[in-house]
Design a protein around this motif. Structure first.
Motif, short mmCIF file in Angstrom:
data_model
loop_
_atom_site.label_atom_id
_atom_site.label_comp_id
_atom_site.label_asym_id
_atom_site.label_seq_id
_atom_site.Cartn_x
_atom_site.Cartn_y
_atom_site.Cartn_z
N GLY A 201 9.89 8.88 8.51
CA GLY A 201 9.77 7.57 9.16
C GLY A 201 9.28 6.51 8.18
N LYS B 237 11.47 3.34 7.00
CA LYS B 237 10.95 1.99 7.40
C LYS B 237 10.78 1.11 6.17
CE LYS B 237 7.05 -0.07 9.91
NZ LYS B 237 5.96 -0.13 8.88
N THR C 263 11.40 14.67 16.66
CA THR C 263 12.58 13.89 16.26
C THR C 263 12.68 13.87 14.73
OG1 THR C 263 13.70 11.78 16.47
CG2 THR C 263 11.32 11.70 16.20
N ARG D 104 7.76 4.06 14.29
CA ARG D 104 8.03 3.25 15.48
C ARG D 104 9.49 2.82 15.51
NH1 ARG D 104 4.13 3.98 18.54
NH2 ARG D 104 4.64 2.10 19.71
N SER D 105 10.05 2.75 16.71
CA SER D 105 11.45 2.30 16.83
C SER D 105 11.53 0.78 16.62
CB SER D 105 11.97 2.61 18.23
OG SER D 105 13.08 1.78 18.50
N ALA E 153 18.45 -1.46 12.62
CA ALA E 153 18.61 -0.07 12.15
C ALA E 153 18.98 -0.09 10.66
CB ALA E 153 19.70 0.61 12.94
#
Ligand SMILES: Nc1c(/N=C/[C@@H](O)[C@H](O)[C@H](O)COP(=O)(O)O)[nH]c(=O)[nH]c1=O
Ligand SMILES: [Zn+2]
Length: 361
Positions: free
Chosen positions: A297, A301, A324, A329-330, A337
């Motif tokens: 992640g 990011k 996942t 954080r999404s 994206a």
């Protein structure tokens, strides 16, 4: 044979030493005289002879008037060995075919200039893309003084890397896991977060029937909370470096584990850009990040990776509480994206391996 076919041999010689020549590039050379191969060589390890030196030595007097095929522009600076460009001139070769020039601006074109000034015919660019791919980590490192980062993840078809209890043994099959070990063998270092160590107690070594170098094991562990019975601390199978934050008292740990390298950051949390700069200073040219999702992640990011190797198994795990692939954080919207380009997809055993690169801005 055609010049492409001779260059293919040189490329095979270069490919055969990927991962063992760091911090040097992998290079192959072939010398041809009157349609016969009279010399060939690979640079086998940093400090040993360059590919051209080996091939020219084998050629002996046949080097005079010969054609030389080399996968990277011959060096022109005095490193541990004399410059190859001078050697080729000295041995009066006739033509030099070069697959790619060194993209490093400080050396690019120097060797070619020397050869041409000596009256040697030079042709550049035969099978160039393949030659550039062989040393993509080296070139990236020379330009950015940071390791070329490959994110590796193994997941189910519905994008899970472990069950809610953290169980992940195994998702992908033998063949795909063997491919992962081949990648480990050609990387200078492998990285995981401390959660993966606590959960899986991984060895992070290269375990192939044909052997293979172990990468340096780098564990991101801000609080130095790693289980002290972990394999990576106890097994002495490969060097282990622990990265922790500035707020940790490392003395007790360092005394307990004198063989472990502790890279303490100057900040309370681990900042990846600074860490990558530090790894670059420590001559790490290629870094294989095996996760877990928190670590992936962060790299995604902050856009700090150069490739993704995704291994996808034909299974569905289900569960919003399963682990996942890419944590953190999404983003709010799809437009945020990270865009990739799919470079290859191949079936390995019953799994799929996808290689993708971040889209260049
Ligand atoms: N669960 C799986 C993986 N899991 C990857 C990591 O979570 C493991 O901790 C790590 O690979 C273990 O390293 P080892 O001890 O050296 O074998 N990786 C894979 O490719 N397929 C999987 O099914
Ligand atoms: Zn050289």
């Amino acid at each position: 044979m055609t010049k492409e076919e001779y260059m293919n041999i040189a490329l095979t010689l270069a490919k055969s030493t990927i991962g063992q020549t760091s911090p040097n590039p992998s290079v192959g050379a072939v010398v041809v005289k009157d349609g016969r191969i009279v010399g060939m060589g690979s640079h086998l390890r940093a400090g040993l002879a360059h590919a051209e030196v080996i091939a020219i030595e084998q050629a002996g007097d046949d080097a005079i008037g010969a054609d030389v095929y080399v996968t990277l522009e011959p060096c022109s600076h005095h490193g541990k060995t004399p410059p190859c460009a001078d050697l080729l001139i000295e041995h009066q070769v006739k033509r030099v075919y070069i697959a790619c020039v060194d993209p490093n601006p400080s050396v690019a074109g120097e060797g070619i200039k020397k050869l041409k000034q000596a009256g040697i015919e030079v042709e550049v660019g035969i099978r160039e893309a393949e030659a550039l791919a062989i040393n993509k980590s080296f070139f990236f490192y020379m330009q950015h003084k940071r390791p070329y980062v490959t994110l590796k993840a193994a997941m189910t078809l519905d994008g899970k890397t472990a069950t809610k209890t953290g169980d992940s043994k195994w998702i992908t099959g033998e063949a795909a896991r063997k491919d992962v070990h081949k990648q480990r063998a050609i990387h200078d270092a492998i990285m995981v977060g401390v959660n993966t160590v606590q959960q899986d107690n991984p060895q992070l070594t290269t375990r192939l029937p044909q052997g293979g170098k172990n990468p340096i094991r780098i564990i991101l562990d801000t609080q130095l909370s790693i289980n002290q019975a972990s394999n990576v601390l106890q097994d002495k199978e490969a060097p282990t470096w622990i990265v922790c934050g500035s707020k940790v008292n490392v003395e007790a740990f360092a005394n307990a584990f004198p063989h472990i390298t502790v890279l303490q950051q100057s900040t309370p949390t681990i900042r990846l850009p600074e860490l990558l700069d530090k790894l670059g200073e420590l001559d790490i040219q290629s870094l294989y990040v095996e996760g877990g999702s928190t670590v992936h992640g962060s790299f995604v990011k902050e856009n700090l990776f150069q490739a993704c190797h995704w291994y996808i198994a034909p299974t569905l795990l289900g569960g919003i509480d399963a682990k996942t692939v890419v944590g953190g954080r999404s983003p709010e919207n799809m437009i945020d994206a990270t865009q990739l380009t799919i470079a290859s997809m191949e079936q390995i055993g019953s799994d799929i391996k996808v290689i993708a690169y971040p889209k260049q801005e």
